[in-house]
Design a protein around this motif. Structure first.
Motif, short mmCIF file in Angstrom:
data_model
loop_
_atom_site.label_atom_id
_atom_site.label_comp_id
_atom_site.label_asym_id
_atom_site.label_seq_id
_atom_site.Cartn_x
_atom_site.Cartn_y
_atom_site.Cartn_z
N GLY A 1 -7.06 13.17 2.89
CA GLY A 1 -7.09 11.62 3.33
C GLY A 1 -8.19 11.54 4.52
O GLY A 1 -8.87 10.97 4.70
N LEU B 1 -8.37 5.66 -0.86
CA LEU B 1 -7.39 6.49 -0.39
C LEU B 1 -5.98 5.73 -0.97
O LEU B 1 -5.30 6.36 -1.15
CB LEU B 1 -7.17 6.71 1.25
CG LEU B 1 -6.14 7.53 1.70
CD1 LEU B 1 -6.30 9.05 1.19
CD2 LEU B 1 -6.25 7.71 3.22
N GLN C 1 4.79 14.16 2.31
CA GLN C 1 3.38 13.57 1.81
C GLN C 1 2.92 12.65 2.83
O GLN C 1 1.83 11.88 2.53
CB GLN C 1 3.80 13.14 0.63
CG GLN C 1 4.41 13.90 -0.52
CD GLN C 1 4.55 13.10 -1.85
OE1 GLN C 1 3.70 12.49 -2.45
NE2 GLN C 1 5.86 12.86 -2.37
N ALA C 2 3.48 12.61 4.15
CA ALA C 2 2.96 11.66 5.15
C ALA C 2 1.68 12.13 5.68
O ALA C 2 0.92 11.25 6.18
CB ALA C 2 3.88 11.33 6.25
N PHE C 3 1.32 13.45 5.48
CA PHE C 3 0.02 13.62 5.96
C PHE C 3 -0.74 14.40 4.76
O PHE C 3 -0.15 14.98 3.93
CB PHE C 3 0.22 14.84 7.19
CG PHE C 3 1.28 14.27 8.34
CD1 PHE C 3 0.58 13.84 9.25
CD2 PHE C 3 2.52 14.65 8.14
CE1 PHE C 3 1.23 13.13 10.37
CE2 PHE C 3 3.41 14.13 9.07
CZ PHE C 3 2.68 13.37 10.33
N THR C 4 -2.12 14.19 4.86
CA THR C 4 -2.89 14.61 3.83
C THR C 4 -4.34 15.15 4.47
O THR C 4 -5.07 14.30 4.90
CB THR C 4 -3.16 13.88 2.62
OG1 THR C 4 -4.16 14.42 1.63
CG2 THR C 4 -3.61 12.45 3.04
N THR D 1 -3.53 8.29 -3.28
CA THR D 1 -2.08 8.40 -2.70
C THR D 1 -1.14 7.69 -3.61
O THR D 1 -0.06 8.46 -4.13
CB THR D 1 -2.17 7.65 -1.35
OG1 THR D 1 -3.28 8.37 -0.64
CG2 THR D 1 -0.55 8.30 -0.83
N THR E 1 -2.02 7.92 9.04
CA THR E 1 -2.25 9.23 9.88
C THR E 1 -3.50 9.59 9.24
O THR E 1 -4.35 10.18 10.17
CB THR E 1 -1.24 10.19 9.20
OG1 THR E 1 -1.30 10.41 7.71
CG2 THR E 1 0.20 9.85 9.69
N SER E 2 -4.22 9.45 8.35
CA SER E 2 -5.31 9.80 7.80
C SER E 2 -6.52 9.14 8.65
O SER E 2 -7.46 9.67 9.19
CB SER E 2 -5.37 9.43 6.43
OG SER E 2 -4.62 10.39 5.61
N VAL F 1 4.96 6.43 1.50
CA VAL F 1 3.95 7.43 1.57
C VAL F 1 2.53 7.08 1.72
O VAL F 1 1.88 7.55 2.53
CB VAL F 1 4.16 8.28 0.18
CG1 VAL F 1 3.09 9.35 0.12
CG2 VAL F 1 5.55 9.03 0.45
N THR F 2 2.30 5.87 0.91
CA THR F 2 0.84 5.34 0.87
C THR F 2 0.62 4.77 2.24
O THR F 2 -0.52 4.95 2.67
CB THR F 2 0.76 4.32 -0.24
OG1 THR F 2 0.93 5.00 -1.35
CG2 THR F 2 -0.64 3.64 -0.31
N GLN G 1 0.20 7.59 4.83
CA GLN G 1 -1.03 8.38 4.84
C GLN G 1 -2.11 7.60 5.19
O GLN G 1 -3.22 8.17 5.94
CB GLN G 1 -1.33 8.83 3.32
CG GLN G 1 -0.64 10.10 2.89
CD GLN G 1 -1.17 10.74 1.72
OE1 GLN G 1 -2.22 10.75 1.25
NE2 GLN G 1 -0.17 11.52 0.87
#
Length: 278
Positions: free
Chosen positions: A155, A200, A149-152, A204, A91-92, A84-85, A88
């Protein structure tokens, strides 16, 4: 007031005294958790509190690995948290570069709509998400938690604020030299954004590691559960083994503490440079 031959203002002394008091108050729960992890169940809630047990029960730290499959739970949690970290961060930073340095129609409107999702509580769309993951066949798998949780939006907002502090002339010069947008993002923006990426990473990692409700909803098989769900296994219908719970909690907090200590310098710098700039 003079201390060690140096003149110090009384207000400065009062400020540092206040900081020390607040720090002690914030650390007390952690001290109690560590103390309780070395006690028998009946000793945990004794009052007055015996901060240093007369007979420390170190066997608590052995039993937590045999009473439940804690090692497997730690592995599952680490697997989900690391993936996940990393996702993120990718993607962020990727989306933030587009919002900060590229010009396209309705850019600001799209960004505003995306950021507005932060104000929406997860409980509002929890059921639709569950139905979606079930239809995709991801229920009772780690991929459900990873995908969700891959996108936030947070972030993206954090990274965009940092990218806005980087001069546009730097990107223009790179374009003149023949670099495309992917190369600019990878070779220029990412190396310059270590403070924001570290910030981040901490947020995360802590959120994913401590997530309780997500694994509770999507994971039912014992071999898939995370450490936060595993802590509930020390609680039966009629009693709870608080000494073991506290010992397992100490183990659970070590990775979070290690990540924060490793990135704390960048964390402070990232908050100052990214979080406060518009």
């Amino acid at each position: 007031m003079k201390i060690f031959g140096r003149k110090i203002k009384l207000s400065t002394v009062a400020l540092y005294a206040l900081i020390i008091v607040i720090t002690i108050i914030m650390l007390l729960p952690f001290a109690w958790m560590l103390s309780a992890s070395l006690k028998f169940n009946r000793e945990v809630f004794e009052f007055p509190i015996h901060w240093i047990p007369e007979n420390p029960r170190w066997s608590n730290y052995v039993q937590i690995w045999t009473k439940i499959p804690l090692g497997l739970f730690v592995f599952n949690t680490a697997k989900i948290t690391i993936m996940v970290t990393l996702l993120q961060l990718f993607t962020s930073s990727f989306a933030a570069y587009a919002f900060a340095k590229l010009k396209f129609p309705y850019r600001d409107v799209l960004f505003l709509g995306y950021i507005a999702t932060i104000a929406m509580p997860w409980q509002v769309y929890m059921v639709p998400q569950f139905i979606l993951m079930r239809e995709f066949g991801l229920y009772n798998t780690h991929w459900a938690l990873i995908a969700l949780q891959a996108f936030t939006a947070f972030g993206v907002f954090l990274m965009k604020q940092f990218y806005m502090s980087i001069p546009d002339e730097l990107c223009e010069a790179a374009r003149v030299d023949g670099m495309n947008e992917y190369q600019i993002w990878w070779k220029i923006m990412l190396p310059l954004s270590k403070p924001a990426l570290s910030t981040l990473t901490i947020f995360t990692f802590v959120f994913a590691w401590n997530d309780f409700l997500g694994p509770m909803i999507y994971l039912t098989q014992t071999d898939l559960k995370t450490i936060q769900i595993g802590l509930r296994m020390f609680i039966s219908q009629y009693s709870a083994e608080y000494g073991l719970i506290m010992a397992a909690s100490v183990v659970a907090i070590i990775p979070v503490l290690a990540v924060f200590l490793a990135l704390q310098r960048f964390f402070v710098e990232g908050v100052a440079n990214a979080g406060l700039k518009g």
